[in-house]
Design a protein around this motif. Structure first.
Motif, PDB file in Angstrom:
ATOM      1  N   ASN A 165       0.809  -1.222   0.000  1.00 24.61           N
ATOM      2  CA  ASN A 165       0.000   0.000   0.000  1.00 24.61           C
ATOM      3  C   ASN A 165       0.839   1.267   0.000  1.00 24.61           C
ATOM      4  O   ASN A 165       0.316   2.362  -0.239  1.00 24.61           O
ATOM      5  N   HIS A 166       2.131   1.129   0.285  1.00 22.28           N
ATOM      6  CA  HIS A 166       3.002   2.298   0.372  1.00 22.28           C
ATOM      7  C   HIS A 166       4.136   2.256  -0.648  1.00 22.28           C
ATOM      8  O   HIS A 166       4.950   3.184  -0.705  1.00 22.28           O
ATOM      9  N   GLY A 167       4.188   1.197  -1.445  1.00 22.42           N
ATOM     10  CA  GLY A 167       5.220   1.082  -2.464  1.00 22.42           C
ATOM     11  C   GLY A 167       6.621   0.993  -1.911  1.00 22.42           C
ATOM     12  O   GLY A 167       7.576   1.478  -2.521  1.00 22.42           O
ATOM     13  N   VAL A 168       6.764   0.369  -0.744  1.00 18.11           N
ATOM     14  CA  VAL A 168       8.072   0.257  -0.102  1.00 18.11           C
ATOM     15  C   VAL A 168       8.497  -1.206  -0.050  1.00 18.11           C
ATOM     16  O   VAL A 168       7.695  -2.083   0.282  1.00 18.11           O
ATOM     17  N   ARG A 169       9.748  -1.443  -0.389  1.00 21.48           N
ATOM     18  CA  ARG A 169      10.326  -2.787  -0.309  1.00 21.48           C
ATOM     19  C   ARG A 169      11.725  -2.678   0.288  1.00 21.48           C
ATOM     20  O   ARG A 169      12.523  -1.848  -0.139  1.00 21.48           O
ATOM     21  N   THR A 170      12.007  -3.494   1.294  1.00 23.61           N
ATOM     22  CA  THR A 170      13.329  -3.484   1.910  1.00 23.61           C
ATOM     23  C   THR A 170      13.836  -4.909   2.048  1.00 23.61           C
ATOM     24  O   THR A 170      13.051  -5.870   2.033  1.00 23.61           O
ATOM     25  N   ARG A 171      15.142  -5.024   2.202  1.00 22.10           N
ATOM     26  CA  ARG A 171      15.766  -6.328   2.396  1.00 22.10           C
ATOM     27  C   ARG A 171      16.651  -6.305   3.633  1.00 22.10           C
ATOM     28  O   ARG A 171      17.217  -5.282   3.986  1.00 22.10           O
ATOM     29  N   GLY A 172      16.762  -7.463   4.232  1.00 21.07           N
ATOM     30  CA  GLY A 172      17.652  -7.625   5.369  1.00 21.07           C
ATOM     31  C   GLY A 172      18.469  -8.890   5.212  1.00 21.07           C
ATOM     32  O   GLY A 172      17.968  -9.905   4.717  1.00 21.07           O
ATOM     33  N   VAL A 173      19.722  -8.825   5.608  1.00 21.62           N
ATOM     34  CA  VAL A 173      20.626  -9.975   5.542  1.00 21.62           C
ATOM     35  C   VAL A 173      21.198 -10.205   6.930  1.00 21.62           C
ATOM     36  O   VAL A 173      21.570  -9.251   7.622  1.00 21.62           O
ATOM     37  N   ALA A 174      21.254 -11.455   7.346  1.00 22.64           N
ATOM     38  CA  ALA A 174      21.760 -11.755   8.687  1.00 22.64           C
ATOM     39  C   ALA A 174      22.461 -13.098   8.710  1.00 22.64           C
ATOM     40  O   ALA A 174      22.134 -14.010   7.942  1.00 22.64           O
ATOM     41  N   LEU A 175      23.411 -13.195   9.614  1.00 19.90           N
ATOM     42  CA  LEU A 175      24.174 -14.416   9.812  1.00 19.90           C
ATOM     43  C   LEU A 175      23.926 -14.940  11.213  1.00 19.90           C
ATOM     44  O   LEU A 175      23.902 -14.175  12.169  1.00 19.90           O
ATOM     45  N   GLY A 220      -4.350   9.833  12.977  1.00 22.93           N
ATOM     46  CA  GLY A 220      -4.215   8.391  13.156  1.00 22.93           C
ATOM     47  C   GLY A 220      -3.729   7.642  11.934  1.00 22.93           C
ATOM     48  O   GLY A 220      -3.378   6.463  12.025  1.00 22.93           O
ATOM     49  N   LYS A 221      -3.704   8.315  10.789  1.00 23.36           N
ATOM     50  CA  LYS A 221      -3.222   7.650   9.577  1.00 23.36           C
ATOM     51  C   LYS A 221      -1.701   7.495   9.637  1.00 23.36           C
ATOM     52  O   LYS A 221      -1.017   8.235  10.347  1.00 23.36           O
ATOM     53  N   VAL A 222      -1.215   6.515   8.879  1.00 27.17           N
ATOM     54  CA  VAL A 222       0.206   6.202   8.908  1.00 27.17           C
ATOM     55  C   VAL A 222       0.795   6.295   7.507  1.00 27.17           C
ATOM     56  O   VAL A 222       0.274   5.699   6.554  1.00 27.17           O
ATOM     57  N   ALA A 223       1.837   7.066   7.370  1.00 26.35           N
ATOM     58  CA  ALA A 223       2.622   7.106   6.146  1.00 26.35           C
ATOM     59  C   ALA A 223       3.914   6.338   6.378  1.00 26.35           C
ATOM     60  O   ALA A 223       4.332   6.145   7.526  1.00 26.35           O
ATOM     61  N   VAL A 224       4.533   5.897   5.311  1.00 34.64           N
ATOM     62  CA  VAL A 224       5.750   5.093   5.421  1.00 34.64           C
ATOM     63  C   VAL A 224       6.856   5.731   4.589  1.00 34.64           C
ATOM     64  O   VAL A 224       6.624   6.152   3.451  1.00 34.64           O
ATOM     65  N   GLU A 225       8.029   5.797   5.167  1.00 26.66           N
ATOM     66  CA  GLU A 225       9.202   6.309   4.468  1.00 26.66           C
ATOM     67  C   GLU A 225      10.311   5.267   4.513  1.00 26.66           C
ATOM     68  O   GLU A 225      10.419   4.509   5.482  1.00 26.66           O
ATOM     69  N   TYR A 226      11.114   5.247   3.449  1.00 30.38           N
ATOM     70  CA  TYR A 226      12.281   4.373   3.419  1.00 30.38           C
ATOM     71  C   TYR A 226      13.455   5.108   4.044  1.00 30.38           C
ATOM     72  O   TYR A 226      13.765   6.240   3.660  1.00 30.38           O
ATOM     73  N   ASN A 227      14.088   4.503   5.025  1.00 29.03           N
ATOM     74  CA  ASN A 227      15.215   5.110   5.718  1.00 29.03           C
ATOM     75  C   ASN A 227      16.479   4.883   4.900  1.00 29.03           C
ATOM     76  O   ASN A 227      17.142   3.857   5.035  1.00 29.03           O
ATOM     77  N   SER A 228      16.818   5.846   4.064  1.00 30.91           N
ATOM     78  CA  SER A 228      17.950   5.683   3.155  1.00 30.91           C
ATOM     79  C   SER A 228      19.279   5.594   3.893  1.00 30.91           C
ATOM     80  O   SER A 228      20.261   5.084   3.358  1.00 30.91           O
ATOM     81  N   THR A 229      19.341   6.085   5.128  1.00 26.31           N
ATOM     82  CA  THR A 229      20.588   6.022   5.886  1.00 26.31           C
ATOM     83  C   THR A 229      20.942   4.594   6.262  1.00 26.31           C
ATOM     84  O   THR A 229      22.079   4.310   6.637  1.00 26.31           O
TER      85      THR A 229
END
Length: 282
Positions: A165-175, A220-229
């Motif tokens: 719904n916000h057009g955001v996709r992130t990835r995480g890598v872990a060991l 009460g609505k929520v927006a989403v931002e990608y944390n580029s840092t």
């Protein structure tokens, strides 16, 4: 006024409430959790016995993810009886010791709870891109004239989190890794492998959520931002490139900036005479 909520252990004073004047009763932590979670998701509820000079009774430290939720809870609950005969005193913490300089990531379970609250159960999804066994023999030890091999079970996982719904996709890598003392025991080895796989998936999921910022608006609505840092190499690669990098060169794991840190509860400026317990979310 908007507030940014991160998928990290809350450390701000404005997010922390001190509740005192608590009467002894069974299930006190649970009662507090039910009463205060009506104002927003809670990270933790910790109940402690009063210091001897303060007289009998208990006080509690309640930590919210949102400073706005904590403020509403303080204004509403202060001076109210809620679940006991005498009124409670509730204030926002103004003094804190052992303040964390480094903000720690939430574990995967709490990340999912927070996402479900603000985004809805259908507002996000996750999938495993790759879960690679990169185990090997770490070394040899001499014991009683015999050469013993200690096998290391090691898995690397890449997970993708999508917020459609916000057009955001992130990835995480872990060991994740552990040593198996008795590598000749099939059951012990299989059990360790399953445990390490689960830990790797959980850490990767948590890592993916760290790049998401929830912007909670006054209505009460929520927006989403990608944390580029927080952007990592994993976000810039295709799936095939990511899988290939893991398979070809284990040393390339350093490029992902993998860390093994766990979340902890910060200590506040009060004597802890009872062991603390972290409350689960509903």
């Amino acid at each position: 006024m908007a507030e940014v909520v991160e998928f990290r252990v809350p450390t701000g004073r404005a997010q922390t409430l001190l509740v005192w004047g608590l009467e002894p009763r069974p299930g006190l932590e649970h009662c507090l959790f039910l009463a205060f979670s009506e104002f927003g998701p809670l990270y933790s509820v910790r109940v402690h016995r009063n210091a001897a000079v303060a007289g009998p009774g208990y006080y509690a430290i309640i930590k919210f993810y949102s400073a706005g939720d904590a403020g509403r809870a303080q204004r509403t609950c202060n001076g109210q009886r809620l679940f006991q005969k005498s009124p409670l005193k509730v204030c926002v913490c103004t003094k804190q010791k052992g303040f964390q300089q480094q903000v720690l990531a939430l574990n995967s379970n709490k990340c999912q709870e927070l996402a479900n609250h603000y985004l809805g159960f259908n507002g996000w999804s996750s999938r495993i891109i790759t879960l690679q066994n990169i185990s090997g023999f770490e070394g040899e030890n001499e014991e009683r004239g015999k050469t013993l091999q200690k096998r290391s079970v090691k898995y690397l996982c890449a997970v993708e989190v999508t917020l459609p719904n916000h057009g955001v996709r992130t990835r995480g890598v872990a060991l994740s890794k552990t040593d198996v003392e008795n590598s000749e025991d099939p059951l012990e080895f299989v059990t360790a492998s399953r445990r390490v796989q689960k830990l790797a998936v959980g850490k990767a999921l948590s890592s993916a959520f760290q790049k998401i910022l929830l912007v909670v608006l006054e209505n009460g609505k929520v927006a989403v931002e990608y944390n580029s840092t927080q952007e990592e190499l994993a976000d810039t690669l295709t799936e095939e490139e990511l899988k290939g990098l893991v398979q070809v060169n284990e040393l390339s794991l350093e490029q992902f900036g993998l860390e093994e840190e766990e979340e902890v509860l910060s200590d506040l400026s009060f004597d802890d005479e009872l062991p603390s317990r972290e409350m689960p979310s509903n």
